[in-house]
Enzyme design. Sequence first.
Site, PDB file in Angstrom:
ATOM      1  N   GLU A 129       0.853  -1.194   0.000  1.00 31.59           N
ATOM      2  CA  GLU A 129       0.000   0.000   0.000  1.00 31.59           C
ATOM      3  C   GLU A 129       0.881   1.234   0.000  1.00 31.59           C
ATOM      4  O   GLU A 129       2.051   1.156   0.364  1.00 31.59           O
ATOM      5  CB  GLU A 129      -0.836   0.055   1.292  1.00 31.59           C
ATOM      6  CG  GLU A 129      -1.771  -1.082   1.457  1.00 31.59           C
ATOM      7  CD  GLU A 129      -2.461  -1.061   2.822  1.00 31.59           C
ATOM      8  OE1 GLU A 129      -2.411  -0.022   3.516  1.00 31.59           O
ATOM      9  OE2 GLU A 129      -3.022  -2.094   3.184  1.00 31.59           O
ATOM     10  N   LYS A 131       2.182   4.601   1.644  1.00 32.94           N
ATOM     11  CA  LYS A 131       2.252   5.120   3.006  1.00 32.94           C
ATOM     12  C   LYS A 131       1.905   6.606   2.918  1.00 32.94           C
ATOM     13  O   LYS A 131       2.683   7.400   2.367  1.00 32.94           O
ATOM     14  CB  LYS A 131       3.650   4.915   3.587  1.00 32.94           C
ATOM     15  CG  LYS A 131       3.756   5.323   5.034  1.00 32.94           C
ATOM     16  CD  LYS A 131       5.072   4.870   5.616  1.00 32.94           C
ATOM     17  CE  LYS A 131       5.191   5.136   7.092  1.00 32.94           C
ATOM     18  NZ  LYS A 131       4.855   6.476   7.511  1.00 32.94           N
ATOM     19  N   ASP A 133       1.313  10.370   4.015  1.00 33.94           N
ATOM     20  CA  ASP A 133       2.032  11.200   4.974  1.00 33.94           C
ATOM     21  C   ASP A 133       1.112  12.256   5.580  1.00 33.94           C
ATOM     22  O   ASP A 133       1.125  13.424   5.198  1.00 33.94           O
ATOM     23  CB  ASP A 133       3.232  11.866   4.267  1.00 33.94           C
ATOM     24  CG  ASP A 133       4.206  12.446   5.270  1.00 33.94           C
ATOM     25  OD1 ASP A 133       4.061  12.161   6.470  1.00 33.94           O
ATOM     26  OD2 ASP A 133       5.113  13.183   4.853  1.00 33.94           O
ATOM     27  N   TYR A 239      -7.060   2.543   5.936  1.00 28.90           N
ATOM     28  CA  TYR A 239      -6.231   1.405   5.555  1.00 28.90           C
ATOM     29  C   TYR A 239      -6.228   0.238   6.543  1.00 28.90           C
ATOM     30  O   TYR A 239      -5.396  -0.658   6.438  1.00 28.90           O
ATOM     31  CB  TYR A 239      -4.785   1.842   5.311  1.00 28.90           C
ATOM     32  CG  TYR A 239      -4.215   2.769   6.372  1.00 28.90           C
ATOM     33  CD1 TYR A 239      -4.040   2.352   7.674  1.00 28.90           C
ATOM     34  CD2 TYR A 239      -3.844   4.064   6.042  1.00 28.90           C
ATOM     35  CE1 TYR A 239      -3.528   3.186   8.629  1.00 28.90           C
ATOM     36  CE2 TYR A 239      -3.316   4.928   6.998  1.00 28.90           C
ATOM     37  CZ  TYR A 239      -3.167   4.483   8.278  1.00 28.90           C
ATOM     38  OH  TYR A 239      -2.662   5.316   9.229  1.00 28.90           O
ATOM     39  N   LYS A 326      10.598   3.546   3.348  1.00 27.66           N
ATOM     40  CA  LYS A 326      10.459   5.000   3.227  1.00 27.66           C
ATOM     41  C   LYS A 326      11.268   5.505   2.044  1.00 27.66           C
ATOM     42  O   LYS A 326      12.443   5.145   1.878  1.00 27.66           O
ATOM     43  CB  LYS A 326      10.938   5.684   4.516  1.00 27.66           C
ATOM     44  CG  LYS A 326      10.123   5.269   5.737  1.00 27.66           C
ATOM     45  CD  LYS A 326       9.213   6.336   6.264  1.00 27.66           C
ATOM     46  CE  LYS A 326       9.902   7.395   7.014  1.00 27.66           C
ATOM     47  NZ  LYS A 326       9.354   7.980   8.150  1.00 27.66           N
ATOM     48  N   CYS A 423      18.293  48.314   8.072  1.00 24.23           N
ATOM     49  CA  CYS A 423      17.369  47.802   7.053  1.00 24.23           C
ATOM     50  C   CYS A 423      18.025  47.887   5.669  1.00 24.23           C
ATOM     51  O   CYS A 423      18.502  48.958   5.284  1.00 24.23           O
ATOM     52  CB  CYS A 423      16.082  48.622   7.074  1.00 24.23           C
ATOM     53  SG  CYS A 423      14.963  48.185   5.738  1.00 24.23           S
ATOM     54  N   CYS A 426      16.014  50.726   3.654  1.00 20.92           N
ATOM     55  CA  CYS A 426      15.930  52.159   3.978  1.00 20.92           C
ATOM     56  C   CYS A 426      17.000  52.609   4.963  1.00 20.92           C
ATOM     57  O   CYS A 426      17.060  53.787   5.312  1.00 20.92           O
ATOM     58  CB  CYS A 426      14.537  52.496   4.513  1.00 20.92           C
ATOM     59  SG  CYS A 426      14.222  51.808   6.140  1.00 20.92           S
ATOM     60  N   CYS A 441      12.287  46.115  10.669  1.00 21.64           N
ATOM     61  CA  CYS A 441      12.593  47.523  10.387  1.00 21.64           C
ATOM     62  C   CYS A 441      11.444  48.355  10.936  1.00 21.64           C
ATOM     63  O   CYS A 441      10.295  48.174  10.531  1.00 21.64           O
ATOM     64  CB  CYS A 441      12.725  47.737   8.873  1.00 21.64           C
ATOM     65  SG  CYS A 441      12.683  49.485   8.448  1.00 21.64           S
ATOM     66  N   CYS A 447       9.707  53.111   4.805  1.00 18.01           N
ATOM     67  CA  CYS A 447      10.491  52.037   4.198  1.00 18.01           C
ATOM     68  C   CYS A 447       9.722  51.512   2.972  1.00 18.01           C
ATOM     69  O   CYS A 447       8.602  51.005   3.112  1.00 18.01           O
ATOM     70  CB  CYS A 447      10.696  50.950   5.254  1.00 18.01           C
ATOM     71  SG  CYS A 447      11.589  49.530   4.659  1.00 18.01           S
TER      72      CYS A 447
HETATM   73  S1  IVH Z   1      -0.896   0.488   8.860  1.00 18.36           S
HETATM   74  C1  IVH Z   1      -0.517  -1.347  13.138  1.00 18.36           C
HETATM   75  N1  IVH Z   1      -0.994   1.545   6.470  1.00 18.36           N
HETATM   76  O1  IVH Z   1       2.266   5.386   9.059  1.00 18.36           O
HETATM   77  C2  IVH Z   1      -0.101  -0.659  11.913  1.00 18.36           C
HETATM   78  N2  IVH Z   1      -0.156   2.868   8.235  1.00 18.36           N
HETATM   79  O2  IVH Z   1       4.814   5.263  10.436  1.00 18.36           O
HETATM   80  C3  IVH Z   1      -1.093   0.296  11.451  1.00 18.36           C
HETATM   81  N3  IVH Z   1       0.434   5.152   7.578  1.00 18.36           N
HETATM   82  O3  IVH Z   1       0.965   5.308  12.312  1.00 18.36           O
HETATM   83  C4  IVH Z   1      -0.602   1.162  10.402  1.00 18.36           C
HETATM   84  N4  IVH Z   1      -0.114   4.953   5.457  1.00 18.36           N
HETATM   85  O4  IVH Z   1      -0.249   6.764  10.543  1.00 18.36           O
HETATM   86  C5  IVH Z   1      -0.649   1.727   7.755  1.00 18.36           C
HETATM   87  N5  IVH Z   1      -1.190   2.354   4.306  1.00 18.36           N
HETATM   88  C6  IVH Z   1      -0.865   2.541   5.572  1.00 18.36           C
HETATM   89  C7  IVH Z   1      -0.354   3.769   6.045  1.00 18.36           C
HETATM   90  C8  IVH Z   1       0.003   3.886   7.394  1.00 18.36           C
HETATM   91  C9  IVH Z   1       0.354   5.771   6.379  1.00 18.36           C
HETATM   92  C10 IVH Z   1       0.948   5.799   8.794  1.00 18.36           C
HETATM   93  C11 IVH Z   1       0.174   5.509  10.049  1.00 18.36           C
HETATM   94  C12 IVH Z   1       1.178   4.912  10.987  1.00 18.36           C
HETATM   95  C13 IVH Z   1       2.460   5.457  10.442  1.00 18.36           C
HETATM   96  C14 IVH Z   1       3.653   4.642  10.854  1.00 18.36           C
END
Ligand code: IVH
Length: 688
Positions: A129, A131, A133, A239, A326, A423, A426, A441, A447
């Site tokens: 999946e 991840k 952010d 997720y 990551k 500044c 000025c 300033c 200015c």
């Molecule tokens: S599963 C028990 N799936 O990443 C594990 N987490 O660095 C549950 N996150 O705390 C997490 N995308 O906030 C999972 N597809 C994804 C995710 C994901 C982002 C975040 C989540 C987690 C953090 C860990």
Amino acid sequence: MMDLFSEIEEPEREELKNLRKELEEANYKYYVLNMPTLSDREFDEKMHRLQALEAMFPDMFDPKSPTQHVGSDLEKPHPTSPQGEEKGRKAFETVKHKYPMLSLANSYSREEIEDWVRKLPQGVEIVCELKFDGLSISLWYENGQLVRALTRGDGQQGDDVIDNIKTIPSIPRHVVGTPSTFEMRGEVLLPWERFEALNKEREEQEEPLFANPRNAASGTLKLQDPKEVARRGLDAYLYYMLGENLPGKTHFERLQTAKQWGFHISDAIKVCHNVDEVMAYIAYWDTERKNLPVATDGIVLKVNDLAQQEELGFTAKTPRWAIAYKFPAEKQLTLLKEITYQVGRTGVVTPVANLEPVQLSGTIVQRATLHNEDFIKSLDIRPGDRVWVEKGGEIIPKIVGRDNPTPTLPSREGDGFTFPTVCPECGTPLVRVEGEAAWRCPNEAGCPPQIKGKIEHFVSRKAMNIDGLGEETIDLFYQKGLLHNIADIYDLKLEDIAAQERLGEKSAQNILAGIEASKQVPWARVLFALGIRMVGETTAKKIARVYNNIDSLQWATAEQLCAIEDVGPQIAENIVKYFEDIRNIEILDRLRKAGLQMEGESLQPSAISHQLDGMSIVISGTFSQHSRDEYKALIEAHGGKNVGSVSKKTSFILAGENMGPEKRKKAEDLGIRLMTEDEFLELVNGNL
Ligand code: IVH
């Protein structure tokens, strides 16, 4: 011998202790203040080092170590957010999680990911999946209704932010055909487009920018005003489904079921059967993620079969059945050619790094903000250094350090970096207010960038919305001596404008029409347009609701101003100072004569008092002179609090006709005074 060993060990034990402290602090800055000080990569590297040291010294095990618990986002009693959001924050109800909210083990190394997959039992399916952010959220549904929405908090308990979560259109409030109780977990995000628009707005209002969409989402989710949250446009991807007697034997099946129930599940989820498929998924999304509307910082691999997940189980902090890969942040070394200084409309002097152009995540970077003097000093950088420029989750390129060790350059000799004392625009000596990071300033009226910046702000869309007066035209008019301050706008003559190159009679007429139309702009926006420091659009509205004309505002004391929602001591002081400056009074006089709206509709008296300070007042019954809402506003304007139910803490009851019998009885039992409408009005008006 033992002694010798412990002497050798000593620095490492010391390092272990220091890392624990450093990571605790970094967690606080990341999760609570939304002001990360370490990059994700640095944080993860330090965490891995700490894990290694703790494995070397088992006697130093500590359940409180950051390796043993997740960072906490729980609200502290009085957090002050450097993002300028402090007034929008409130303590949310903290609620225990039914299932702890854990983190994920992670790695930046594709080899380590390959190893992790290879070590799984033969034939195991792996769900890959994205991840996301953002920040994690736990949604609780009972009998088909969304009843709680908890942040991760410290992993054991989280803050209930349900009112804010309900503003996210993709999160269903009701679902049908589901088990009676279940939990959905996912990530709350601010899409790139919204993030950029929000930061642009903040820049225009000289509010601190959010470093990345994650910080923006996290700051937004902890705001007090769900309307503002809704305006910012959060989104969410889910997720993970948890609960008892849930349908499906695999993680993938559950997510597909959740999708049918109406949850927002990413389409990028894939069941992989071997290392090659996993690595192909990673390679594909490494580039493709740049086209997504939201920020992602890696890939999550999860064992698909739920029974196998259970067998693998959890460590104190992470599941053993999942790992995150990551993406490395893109980083480049380049030459810091020069530091230049920008003066904003409020006089803040911002240092800017001028770089040898460098390619980073598909764009050429040649400028980056250096924020302020302290930032430059903490990185110990100066012109002539080679510096690292990074663009990770952040859209704004950042300087994260200098090449280490910097080759000895003649420019590094001397005392290091010094911030200008005058500044750059000025020549006025700069001032630095204690407790503030910025040099400023003080020459507000003389200015050039401050003068032009104030005029630009005044005419901007959300302020007076004067079409045709753009940055270039303002600059031209300033050069030609037609504009020196905002009041001059209303003295512009057709022939003066039309006489300028590039501006014929037609554009002159347009500009004048825009200026004329601005005279109808309501008082709250006029107040915002004045450009009083830290009085943004929302704050101006709130002030204008209490002070419905300029005269009452002019005489308000800082203390009275602080009684307004969203106005803290700093803002109050800025307002008082603004009116103390005779030049501003002159400008306001001219604006008033020009016909601007210096007065607004208000249900409230034009002045407030502290007559009801500290009082809790219940409103009950029907009234003849004002509506209930008007009375509520009056109570607040005079420092009181309107509460719903009668208790021994109630100061008095504002009692109208047909007051509820239960309330009346309770008031009698507790000996609480009933005050009539007339008595109440006399009480507050007597203090005007
Ligand atoms: S599963 C028990 N799936 O990443 C594990 N987490 O660095 C549950 N996150 O705390 C997490 N995308 O906030 C999972 N597809 C994804 C995710 C994901 C982002 C975040 C989540 C987690 C953090 C860990």
